[in-house]
Design an enzyme around this catalytic site. Structure first.
Site, PDB file in Angstrom:
ATOM      1  CB  SER A   7       2.494   2.474   1.830  1.00 14.50           C
ATOM      2  OG  SER A   7       3.455   3.352   1.261  1.00 14.50           O
ATOM      3  CG  ASP A  41       7.161   5.414   6.851  1.00 19.44           C
ATOM      4  OD1 ASP A  41       7.151   6.388   7.610  1.00 19.44           O
ATOM      5  OD2 ASP A  41       6.229   5.139   6.075  1.00 19.44           O
ATOM      6  CD  GLU A  97      -2.361   8.055   6.449  1.00 19.64           C
ATOM      7  OE1 GLU A  97      -2.888   7.144   5.780  1.00 19.64           O
ATOM      8  OE2 GLU A  97      -1.202   7.980   6.918  1.00 19.64           O
TER       9      GLU A  97
END
Length: 345
Positions: A104, A142, A241
């Protein structure tokens, strides 16, 4: 048990110092720190421990094993993203369990439209900075889009870069059942993996946007298969999520692996939010699940506007915020300047 690391670099010339191990285990930490200051070390390891450990109960390092222990004890797991040294240090010192260097950062730090554009080198750059700020939390990074989508061997090489170059303690990979064999391959290389199912942002083009997943019986069945496959593969935790609360609760109850929810309801083993979201440092409307705990955007804006106003009105810097010449130098300089002024007359 060998506790030699507690007194690395301490003098060992008297019998008393040889008893340091036992004393360290028995004394309250405040007494231990006071005694240690009388016999400072010559090395660097203990200095790091003392400078970062407050008086009182020392904070334990969070590990992959810690997460599973927390699930067994029904203790909620906390997780926040961080993308640089300062935010990572603040999050770590606030006793958050997991610091996630999420892709993100593509949007929050680099201004990309989505997560697909961020590269492995960009992720490594930010992960290294975060590593320098984290001492106690488990650091997960990530793996960006494209870094594990070709061959298992390349995925292992890229995952190893996060461990070797950036100090990550686990890598996160999106996808469930179809990623299980790949995840086993990476775990076989001694690299812990965190799973991620439900709304997986790297699949935004396939999903047709950021939409809640698992809303039909077939979709629920697939999510359960995904979760079970990751659980059997041996992942450290699974991020859930953008799925209905009821589905997340079913998954959490069914598997042994800790679940970390984001937009998945309160029944997961832990929760994660984006650092910028909780501080209102994003520029779009927040998702339904985002709770804002501060308004850093307003604070930053007010501070910047105040600085600008002070500069324009010549109120900054003040005399008290300026450096001055020593008295003798100032007097000598005045003499020189006076002579120059006299020569111009």
């Amino acid at each position: 048990m060998n506790h030699g690391h507690f007194y690395c670099g301490m003098p060992e010339v008297t019998e008393g110092y040889r008893l340091w191990d036992g004393l360290r285990l028995q004394w309250p930490s405040s007494i231990y720190l006071a005694a240690y200051r009388l016999y400072p070390q010559r090395g660097g390891a203990l200095e790091d421990i003392v400078s970062l450990t407050p008086i009182g109960e020392p904070r334990q390092k969070i590990t992959v094993a810690s997460l599973k222990e927390k699930k067994l004890r029904h203790e909620p797991i906390t997780c926040l993203t961080a993308y640089d040294y300062s935010s990572a240090r603040l999050v770590d010192e606030a006793a958050i369990d997991i610091v996630l260097v999420g892709d993100s950062l593509a949007q929050t730090m680099l201004g990309y439209e989505n997560t697909l554009s961020v590269t492995i080198d960009e992720m490594l750059h930010h992960s290294k900075a975060v590593r320098r700020g984290v001492k106690h939390a488990l650091l997960i990074a990530d793996m960006p889009y494209g870094s594990y989508h070709t061959t298992p061997d390349e995925a292992v090489r890229n995952a190893a870069r996060f461990v070797k170059e950036a100090g990550a303690e686990a890598v996160k990979i999106e996808g469930g059942e179809k990623r299980a064999d790949l995840i086993r391959h990476i775990i076989d290389a001694e690299i812990p993996v965190a799973g991620h199912i439900g709304l997986t942002p790297q699949s935004v083009n396939v999903m047709g946007g950021f939409k809640v997943q698992g809303k039909t019986l077939n979709a629920i069945e697939q999510l359960m298969r995904d979760a079970m496959a990751l659980d059997h593969a041996g992942v450290a935790c699974i991020y859930l999520e953008g799925i209905p609360r009821e589905v997340a609760a079913m998954i959490t109850a069914e598997i042994e692996t800790p679940t970390i929810g984001i937009g998945a309801g309160p029944d997961c083993d832990g929760q994660v939010l984006v650092f910028h979201d909780i501080l209102n440092l994003t520029f779009g409307p927040p998702a339904k699940f985002v709770r804002r705990y501060g308004d850093a955007a307003a604070e930053v804006t007010n501070a910047v506007q105040s600085f600008r106003a002070d500069v324009l009105s010549r109120q900054y810097p003040a005399d008290s915020e300026s450096y001055h010449l020593p008295k003798e130098t100032r007097a000598a300089l005045e003499t020189v300047l006076e002579r120059k002024r006299g020569m111009r007359r």
